[in-house]
Design a protein around this motif. Structure first.
Motif, PDB file in Angstrom:
ATOM      1  N   GLU A  47      11.427  -0.863   0.753  1.00 40.76           N
ATOM      2  CA  GLU A  47      10.889   0.214   1.588  1.00 40.76           C
ATOM      3  C   GLU A  47       9.400  -0.063   1.814  1.00 40.76           C
ATOM      4  O   GLU A  47       8.762  -0.770   1.029  1.00 40.76           O
ATOM      5  CB  GLU A  47      11.052   1.565   0.880  1.00 40.76           C
ATOM      6  CG  GLU A  47      12.490   1.924   0.578  1.00 40.76           C
ATOM      7  CD  GLU A  47      13.331   2.123   1.824  1.00 40.76           C
ATOM      8  OE1 GLU A  47      12.786   2.629   2.832  1.00 40.76           O
ATOM      9  OE2 GLU A  47      14.515   1.777   1.795  1.00 40.76           O
ATOM     10  N   ASN A  48       8.862   0.502   2.862  1.00 44.38           N
ATOM     11  CA  ASN A  48       7.444   0.328   3.150  1.00 44.38           C
ATOM     12  C   ASN A  48       6.621   0.905   1.991  1.00 44.38           C
ATOM     13  O   ASN A  48       6.795   2.055   1.614  1.00 44.38           O
ATOM     14  CB  ASN A  48       7.092   1.014   4.465  1.00 44.38           C
ATOM     15  CG  ASN A  48       5.770   0.535   5.022  1.00 44.38           C
ATOM     16  OD1 ASN A  48       5.291  -0.537   4.660  1.00 44.38           O
ATOM     17  ND2 ASN A  48       5.194   1.309   5.898  1.00 44.38           N
ATOM     18  N   ILE A  49       5.752   0.089   1.425  1.00 50.32           N
ATOM     19  CA  ILE A  49       4.971   0.482   0.252  1.00 50.32           C
ATOM     20  C   ILE A  49       3.584  -0.142   0.366  1.00 50.32           C
ATOM     21  O   ILE A  49       3.440  -1.260   0.869  1.00 50.32           O
ATOM     22  CB  ILE A  49       5.692   0.044  -1.053  1.00 50.32           C
ATOM     23  CG1 ILE A  49       5.031   0.619  -2.295  1.00 50.32           C
ATOM     24  CG2 ILE A  49       5.823  -1.460  -1.139  1.00 50.32           C
ATOM     25  CD1 ILE A  49       5.840   0.405  -3.577  1.00 50.32           C
ATOM     26  N   SER A  50       2.587   0.573  -0.072  1.00 43.41           N
ATOM     27  CA  SER A  50       1.229   0.025  -0.031  1.00 43.41           C
ATOM     28  C   SER A  50       1.001  -0.891  -1.237  1.00 43.41           C
ATOM     29  O   SER A  50       1.735  -0.836  -2.233  1.00 43.41           O
ATOM     30  CB  SER A  50       0.196   1.155  -0.037  1.00 43.41           C
ATOM     31  OG  SER A  50       0.118   1.747  -1.321  1.00 43.41           O
ATOM     32  N   TYR A  51      -0.044  -1.680  -1.140  1.00 39.90           N
ATOM     33  CA  TYR A  51      -0.402  -2.563  -2.235  1.00 39.90           C
ATOM     34  C   TYR A  51      -0.648  -1.758  -3.515  1.00 39.90           C
ATOM     35  O   TYR A  51      -0.152  -2.111  -4.584  1.00 39.90           O
ATOM     36  CB  TYR A  51      -1.645  -3.375  -1.863  1.00 39.90           C
ATOM     37  CG  TYR A  51      -2.123  -4.297  -2.951  1.00 39.90           C
ATOM     38  CD1 TYR A  51      -1.620  -5.596  -3.047  1.00 39.90           C
ATOM     39  CD2 TYR A  51      -3.069  -3.893  -3.885  1.00 39.90           C
ATOM     40  CE1 TYR A  51      -2.054  -6.457  -4.041  1.00 39.90           C
ATOM     41  CE2 TYR A  51      -3.507  -4.737  -4.885  1.00 39.90           C
ATOM     42  CZ  TYR A  51      -2.991  -6.023  -4.961  1.00 39.90           C
ATOM     43  OH  TYR A  51      -3.412  -6.874  -5.962  1.00 39.90           O
ATOM     44  N   ASN A  52      -1.417  -0.673  -3.394  1.00 43.62           N
ATOM     45  CA  ASN A  52      -1.743   0.131  -4.575  1.00 43.62           C
ATOM     46  C   ASN A  52      -0.509   0.793  -5.180  1.00 43.62           C
ATOM     47  O   ASN A  52      -0.400   0.908  -6.399  1.00 43.62           O
ATOM     48  CB  ASN A  52      -2.812   1.172  -4.234  1.00 43.62           C
ATOM     49  CG  ASN A  52      -4.167   0.533  -4.022  1.00 43.62           C
ATOM     50  OD1 ASN A  52      -4.462  -0.537  -4.535  1.00 43.62           O
ATOM     51  ND2 ASN A  52      -4.998   1.188  -3.229  1.00 43.62           N
ATOM     52  N   GLN A  53       0.418   1.249  -4.340  1.00 49.65           N
ATOM     53  CA  GLN A  53       1.664   1.832  -4.849  1.00 49.65           C
ATOM     54  C   GLN A  53       2.478   0.770  -5.587  1.00 49.65           C
ATOM     55  O   GLN A  53       3.053   1.038  -6.643  1.00 49.65           O
ATOM     56  CB  GLN A  53       2.499   2.410  -3.704  1.00 49.65           C
ATOM     57  CG  GLN A  53       1.918   3.647  -3.080  1.00 49.65           C
ATOM     58  CD  GLN A  53       2.631   4.037  -1.808  1.00 49.65           C
ATOM     59  OE1 GLN A  53       2.999   3.192  -0.993  1.00 49.65           O
ATOM     60  NE2 GLN A  53       2.843   5.332  -1.636  1.00 49.65           N
ATOM     61  N   LEU A  54       2.529  -0.416  -5.017  1.00 53.19           N
ATOM     62  CA  LEU A  54       3.269  -1.515  -5.638  1.00 53.19           C
ATOM     63  C   LEU A  54       2.653  -1.889  -6.988  1.00 53.19           C
ATOM     64  O   LEU A  54       3.366  -2.057  -7.977  1.00 53.19           O
ATOM     65  CB  LEU A  54       3.289  -2.715  -4.694  1.00 53.19           C
ATOM     66  CG  LEU A  54       4.131  -3.908  -5.077  1.00 53.19           C
ATOM     67  CD1 LEU A  54       5.571  -3.524  -5.381  1.00 53.19           C
ATOM     68  CD2 LEU A  54       4.090  -4.939  -3.955  1.00 53.19           C
TER      69      LEU A  54
END
Length: 88
Positions: A47-54
């Motif tokens: 799913e679309n995820i930001s670098y920081n979320q990852l």
């Protein structure tokens, strides 16, 4: 960022292999194998995820310091970019 459509992961002999399907066969560059951590990251990128979320997901899942996690994540993401599987 997320994994482009048209890629599957198959487990073969305790190793995860990225397999292109359809038109992706033409643009896929090389072979991409994943260890358990790479497979975890791959699943997060479904799913679309930001670098920081990852990065937060990795820190929550594994006992690793942030600097090491960032370095390893950056290597993984660059490898994904080089293999043309990442949509940003």
């Amino acid at each position: 960022m997320k994994i482009k459509k048209g890629y599957l992961v198959r487990e073969i002999a305790d190793c995860y292999i990225v397999v292109p399907i359809g038109e992706r066969v033409i643009e896929f560059k090389g072979i991409m194998t994943l260890n358990d951590t790479g497979h975890f990251i791959w699943r997060c990128l479904a799913e679309n995820i930001s670098y920081n979320q990852l990065l937060a997901c990795i820190l929550e899942e594994y006992e690793v310091d942030e600097a090491t996690a960032k370095t390893d994540l950056d290597v993984f993401l660059q490898r994904a970019r080089d293999s043309a599987v990442l949509e940003e």
